[in-house]
Scaffold this motif. Structure first.
Motif, PDB file in Angstrom:
ATOM      1  N   UNK A 165      15.093  43.897  41.640  1.00 22.28           N
ATOM      2  CA  UNK A 165      14.252  43.822  42.716  1.00 22.28           C
ATOM      3  C   UNK A 165      12.945  43.067  42.630  1.00 22.28           C
ATOM      4  N   UNK A 166      12.289  43.314  41.666  1.00 17.60           N
ATOM      5  CA  UNK A 166      10.924  42.472  41.495  1.00 17.60           C
ATOM      6  C   UNK A 166      11.167  41.175  41.178  1.00 17.60           C
ATOM      7  N   UNK A 167      12.121  40.666  40.667  1.00 17.92           N
ATOM      8  CA  UNK A 167      12.578  39.250  40.295  1.00 17.92           C
ATOM      9  C   UNK A 167      12.883  38.581  41.660  1.00 17.92           C
ATOM     10  N   UNK A 168      13.780  39.380  42.472  1.00 18.45           N
ATOM     11  CA  UNK A 168      14.137  38.883  43.731  1.00 18.45           C
ATOM     12  C   UNK A 168      12.836  38.651  44.639  1.00 18.45           C
ATOM     13  N   UNK A 169      12.093  39.553  44.718  1.00 15.21           N
ATOM     14  CA  UNK A 169      10.898  39.424  45.568  1.00 15.21           C
ATOM     15  C   UNK A 169       9.997  38.394  45.098  1.00 15.21           C
ATOM     16  N   UNK A 170       9.738  38.288  43.780  1.00 13.68           N
ATOM     17  CA  UNK A 170       9.036  36.922  43.463  1.00 13.68           C
ATOM     18  C   UNK A 170       9.659  35.809  43.982  1.00 13.68           C
ATOM     19  N   UNK A 171      10.873  35.518  43.743  1.00 11.67           N
ATOM     20  CA  UNK A 171      11.603  34.429  44.215  1.00 11.67           C
ATOM     21  C   UNK A 171      11.361  34.283  45.958  1.00 11.67           C
ATOM     22  N   UNK A 172      11.522  35.236  46.445  1.00 12.64           N
ATOM     23  CA  UNK A 172      11.088  35.413  47.879  1.00 12.64           C
ATOM     24  C   UNK A 172       9.888  34.762  48.263  1.00 12.64           C
ATOM     25  N   UNK A 173       8.918  35.139  47.344  1.00 11.17           N
ATOM     26  CA  UNK A 173       7.485  34.909  47.845  1.00 11.17           C
ATOM     27  C   UNK A 173       7.318  33.414  47.603  1.00 11.17           C
ATOM     28  N   UNK A 174       7.695  32.851  46.475  1.00 12.40           N
ATOM     29  CA  UNK A 174       7.810  31.347  46.349  1.00 12.40           C
ATOM     30  C   UNK A 174       8.571  30.587  47.600  1.00 12.40           C
ATOM     31  N   UNK A 175       9.645  31.217  47.886  1.00 15.62           N
ATOM     32  CA  UNK A 175      10.347  30.406  48.852  1.00 15.62           C
ATOM     33  C   UNK A 175       9.690  30.570  50.393  1.00 15.62           C
ATOM     34  N   UNK A 176       8.899  31.737  50.522  1.00 15.93           N
ATOM     35  CA  UNK A 176       8.181  31.709  51.755  1.00 15.93           C
ATOM     36  C   UNK A 176       7.042  30.586  51.817  1.00 15.93           C
ATOM     37  N   UNK A 177       6.277  30.550  50.595  1.00 19.15           N
ATOM     38  CA  UNK A 177       5.222  29.610  50.751  1.00 19.15           C
ATOM     39  C   UNK A 177       5.815  28.319  50.748  1.00 19.15           C
ATOM     40  N   UNK A 178       6.895  28.179  50.142  1.00 18.06           N
ATOM     41  CA  UNK A 178       7.468  26.631  50.474  1.00 18.06           C
ATOM     42  C   UNK A 178       7.884  26.561  51.885  1.00 18.06           C
ATOM     43  N   UNK A 179       8.271  27.502  52.519  1.00 20.71           N
ATOM     44  CA  UNK A 179       8.590  26.980  54.036  1.00 20.71           C
ATOM     45  C   UNK A 179       7.461  27.227  54.920  1.00 20.71           C
ATOM     46  N   UNK A 197      -1.371  38.539  53.539  1.00 20.72           N
ATOM     47  CA  UNK A 197      -1.187  39.481  54.640  1.00 20.72           C
ATOM     48  C   UNK A 197       0.278  39.024  55.391  1.00 20.72           C
ATOM     49  N   UNK A 198       0.295  37.376  55.608  1.00 24.28           N
ATOM     50  CA  UNK A 198       1.381  36.971  56.214  1.00 24.28           C
ATOM     51  C   UNK A 198       2.763  37.234  55.581  1.00 24.28           C
ATOM     52  N   UNK A 199       2.782  37.289  54.263  1.00 19.00           N
ATOM     53  CA  UNK A 199       3.991  37.423  53.247  1.00 19.00           C
ATOM     54  C   UNK A 199       4.344  39.055  53.596  1.00 19.00           C
ATOM     55  N   UNK A 259       7.800  39.784  54.837  1.00 22.13           N
ATOM     56  CA  UNK A 259       8.870  40.476  53.715  1.00 22.13           C
ATOM     57  C   UNK A 259       9.284  41.719  54.007  1.00 22.13           C
ATOM     58  N   UNK A 260       8.268  42.598  54.731  1.00 25.75           N
ATOM     59  CA  UNK A 260       8.656  44.018  55.142  1.00 25.75           C
ATOM     60  C   UNK A 260       8.185  44.930  53.698  1.00 25.75           C
ATOM     61  N   UNK A 261       7.968  44.089  52.611  1.00 22.74           N
ATOM     62  CA  UNK A 261       7.814  44.936  51.249  1.00 22.74           C
ATOM     63  C   UNK A 261       6.523  45.539  51.447  1.00 22.74           C
ATOM     64  N   UNK A 262       6.134  46.804  50.785  1.00 21.24           N
ATOM     65  CA  UNK A 262       4.946  47.583  50.545  1.00 21.24           C
ATOM     66  C   UNK A 262       3.999  46.646  49.889  1.00 21.24           C
ATOM     67  N   UNK A 263       2.543  46.401  50.619  1.00 24.62           N
ATOM     68  CA  UNK A 263       1.668  45.531  50.354  1.00 24.62           C
ATOM     69  C   UNK A 263       1.285  45.298  48.749  1.00 24.62           C
ATOM     70  N   UNK A 264       1.384  46.344  48.032  1.00 24.98           N
ATOM     71  CA  UNK A 264       1.138  46.323  46.489  1.00 24.98           C
ATOM     72  C   UNK A 264       2.164  45.279  45.963  1.00 24.98           C
ATOM     73  N   UNK A 265       3.554  45.631  46.327  1.00 26.35           N
ATOM     74  CA  UNK A 265       4.531  44.960  45.822  1.00 26.35           C
ATOM     75  C   UNK A 265       4.458  43.370  46.162  1.00 26.35           C
TER      76      UNK A 265
END
Length: 230
Positions: A62-76, A83-85, A89-95
């Protein structure tokens, strides 16, 4: 039961007949969001009759997947705020923020983050002409990438309640120079596509012609024989 029944694509109504599950539309919606089944497009651009098929997605950390998603979000969508991410993402702010911290980024004005590898291209980008006309559909990624307080980049806050519905879903928009200038909705009556425009400001004669041209192209794509633009 539902996943077993969807080895071949089925509509929600077909699933109900096979499984006897009530409120099948809600069920398949949740299962699709969870990646248990996948949506299959309808046979026509004018149809919402989606079908569903079982998805065999391998397990991921899950954490690796969320890290990948964070990079893809910034790419797009970058530059974007943490706060936008979090919102998108719907993930808890800390994660969510921990995931962003795994991405190699530069920080711009206002706390906006951009992938370091994108900085050079971002700094050399040419803004669209002030009279450039674009038409984007409902739920377009451009309008759904940021929370309410982050949408000023694409729509003046005083028009935001006309660019988004009561759920916060993006309505179809006409962009002038990359900024929302009108909202639009459409429906079909037989082979006629009827478009209703809600202009935020009065368009110029040149803009009116360009807007009609964009919708004429859209009507042709949707196999309409006639366009009514109101």
């Amino acid at each position: 039961m539902v996943k077993a029944a969807t080895r071949e694509p089925l509509t929600a109504k077909e699933l109900r007949k096979i499984t006897g599950v009530e409120k099948e539309s809600m069920l398949v919606s949740v299962m699709a969001r969870d990646g248990v089944i996948r949506r299959v497009p309808a046979g026509s651009l004018r149809s919402n009759a989606l079908r569903y098929v079982a998805a065999d997605i391998p397990e991921a950390d899950p954490e690796e997947a969320l890290a990948w998603l964070a990079g893809e979000y910034l790419r797009a969508f970058g530059p974007a705020r943490p706060e936008d991410f979090v919102w998108w993402s719907g993930a808890p702010p800390k994660r969510a923020k921990a995931a962003l911290a795994t991405v190699d980024t530069d920080e711009l004005e206002g706390g906006h983050l951009i992938r370091t590898e994108d900085v050079k291209e971002f700094e050399s980008v040419t803004p669209p002409p002030s009279d450039a006309i674009d038409v984007v559909p409902k739920w377009d990624a451009y309008t759904m990438g940021y929370p309410g307080d982050g949408r000023a980049r694409l729509v003046d806050p005083k028009y935001q309640d006309r660019a988004y519905d009561f759920r916060g879903d993006g309505i179809g928009l006409v962009l002038v120079g990359g900024l929302a200038a009108a909202a639009w909705t459409s429906r079909f009556k037989g082979k006629r596509m009827e478009v209703e425009l809600d202009a935020f400001r009065k368009p110029t004669a040149k803009a009116k012609r360009a807007i009609r041209e964009r919708f004429e192209a859209l009507a042709e794509l949707m196999e309409a024989k006639e366009l009514r633009l109101g």
